[in-house]
Design an enzyme around this catalytic site. Structure first.
Site, short mmCIF file in Angstrom:
data_model
loop_
_atom_site.label_atom_id
_atom_site.label_comp_id
_atom_site.label_asym_id
_atom_site.label_seq_id
_atom_site.Cartn_x
_atom_site.Cartn_y
_atom_site.Cartn_z
N CYS B 81 0.84 -1.20 0.00
CA CYS B 81 0.00 0.00 0.00
C CYS B 81 0.88 1.25 0.00
O CYS B 81 1.62 1.48 -0.94
CB CYS B 81 -0.99 -0.05 1.17
SG CYS B 81 -2.34 1.14 1.04
N HIS B 165 -3.70 -5.06 0.42
CA HIS B 165 -3.17 -5.50 1.71
C HIS B 165 -3.19 -7.02 1.78
O HIS B 165 -4.22 -7.60 2.13
CB HIS B 165 -4.01 -4.93 2.86
CG HIS B 165 -3.78 -3.48 3.09
ND1 HIS B 165 -2.77 -3.00 3.89
CD2 HIS B 165 -4.41 -2.39 2.61
CE1 HIS B 165 -2.79 -1.68 3.89
NE2 HIS B 165 -3.78 -1.28 3.12
N GLU B 167 -2.00 -8.89 3.94
CA GLU B 167 -2.24 -9.33 5.33
C GLU B 167 -3.72 -9.24 5.71
O GLU B 167 -4.11 -9.70 6.77
CB GLU B 167 -1.36 -8.52 6.29
CG GLU B 167 -1.85 -7.10 6.62
CD GLU B 167 -1.54 -6.06 5.53
OE1 GLU B 167 -1.19 -6.45 4.40
OE2 GLU B 167 -1.68 -4.86 5.83
#
Lengths: 250, 184
Positions: B81, B165, B167
């Site tokens: 990001c 993202h 994660e």
């Protein structure tokens, strides 16, 4: 435009999930971490945690819930209730939440929206609006203010809110469908995404609102039967709404 | 030595990135220590915050230079990001900020659709849907993937940057991180 999102909302008080989660398949329906993981495995696109008992003394409890959730969850989540300052937002986001949701604190001090957005970006700030009879309400929807709903949504977005979480008080909890008119009016007035909330009683209700906005918040419809989330997603997709492809793990 | 070093720069949500690596059975540390950045198997530049404060932090700690040195040495860096955007030469965010400048290109405000661009979207040519939350996007000759017309991955040499993202992107995100750990 990204795919429509289905967002289960968990009410949390004193570190426990409260209000109507009925499910025998979970060891502990009150454990926010276990329920969050279950919804994530069931295909939730995102989660919202609302600290409904938020008091200053409670903030440490909520922070530890956020950290525990962040350690097991691989989908984004928003935390609302009890965020009254930039420091509160830092605490929540550094504990692993993606976004904070502001409600009455933003009404009392709209500058708070800008301050948090400057630090973390607009995508990290949601402004929640409890709307009824054209005006914004506070205290969980019980107290009417004189602030008009649409102008407030526009102001919140212009001050840095990256999303509006719009609840229609009259529709909330009745499971008779979302307030499509209000949702469309707010969505037309702002250029940020809008999450519709209040009224989900069936897949058709959710599909109807996802035709006009970006995301739907769901509560009792999924808490009554958490294992039914994959089925609900399939029904919504069969009604023509494209959701992200997931391999459900439940 | 840790397998993965997540660069600390003041505003990032490093906890979720570390949790994802833990899930994959990989140890990670959060650090802005220059030697630690130099010696890691994989360095991750995470992404929540604003460009200006992130760059001020990275330059003042020396981490920006450590990342440039690492890039020159050909040791892998993953930008996520804002961490991807910072690798470029310049960003329009916060009135204009110079980036670390590992790759050529710049960052501009999104002009299409709802901004911020929030939610899951498929990435081409990789196929899977990942989670996005951004108002700015990269413009770079090193673009290697896109989503709805937006550049969402850039790669050159040892640097790979993604706008989504991983994660926060469920099983697709974990699979992506696993590929970053063991490049084919």
């Amino acid at each position: 435009m990204p795919l429509a999102r289905l967002i289960p909302c968990l009410d949390v008080a004193h570190g426990r999930v409260v209000k109507g989660v009925n499910f025998v398949g979970l060891r502990d329906v009150g454990d926010p971490v276990e329920l969050a993981k279950f919804y994530s495995d069931g295909g939730a696109d995102e989660l919202v945690f609302l600290d409904i008992a938020a008091t200053p003394e409670e903030s440490a409890t909520m922070t530890s819930v956020v950290a525990d959730v962040a350690d097991v969850l691989e989908i984004p989540f928003t935390v609302g209730g009890g965020v009254r300052s930039v420091e509160d937002a830092i605490r929540i986001i550094e504990s692993g939440a993606d976004r904070v949701s502001l409600n009455s604190a933003a009404l009392a001090d709209p500058g708070l929206i800008t301050a948090i957005a400057r630090r973390f970006g607009s995508q990290a700030v949601v402004v929640a609006i409890d709307a009824g009879d054209g005006v914004v309400h506070t205290h969980g929807g019980r107290v009417a203010t004189t602030t008009r709903t649409i102008p407030w949504a526009v102001e919140a977005a212009s001050r840095g809110a990256g999303e509006i979480l719009l609840t229609s008080i009259a529709h909330d909890g009745l499971r008779g469908g979302f307030d499509l008119e209000l949702t469309a009016a707010v969505r037309d007035a702002v250029s940020v995404p809008v999450i519709a909330s209040g009224g989900a009683g069936s897949a058709a209700h959710v599909a109807d609102v996802l035709r006009i906005t970006d995301a739907a918040l769901i509560a009792s419809i999924v808490h009554e039967n958490p294992a039914g989330l994959p089925g609900l997603r399939r029904e919504i997709q069969e009604l023509g709404i494209e959701l992200r492809p997931v391999k459900e793990l439940i | 030595m840790s397998d993965v070093v997540v660069v600390e720069y003041g505003a990032g949500n490093t906890r979720s990135v570390r949790a994802a690596f833990t899930h994959l059975g990989v140890t990670s540390v959060v650090s802005s220590d220059l030697a630690t950045i130099a010696n890691a198997e994989l360095v991750v530049l995470p992404g929540v915050g604003s460009a200006r404060s992130a760059m001020e932090h990275l330059e003042s700690t020396g981490a920006a230079q450590a990342l440039r040195d690492r890039f020159e040495s050909g040791d892998p860096i993953l930008g996520i990001c804002l961490g991807m955007q910072l690798a470029l030469e310049h960003s329009d965010e916060d009135g204009g900020v110079d980036g670390i400048g590992l790759l050529s290109g710049s960052v501009h405000l999104l002009t299409e659709g709802r901004v911020p661009r929030l939610g899951w979207a498929p990435v081409e040519p990789w196929g899977d849907a990942y989670y996005f939350a951004h108002s700015y996007a990269a413009h770079s000759p090193d673009a290697v993937a896109s989503s709805e017309g937006v550049t969402v991955a850039i790669e050159r040499g040892a640097f790979l940057g993604v706008q989504f993202h991983p994660e926060k992107s469920g099983t697709a995100g974990l699979a992506f991180l696993e590929r970053c750990l063991s490049p084919a």
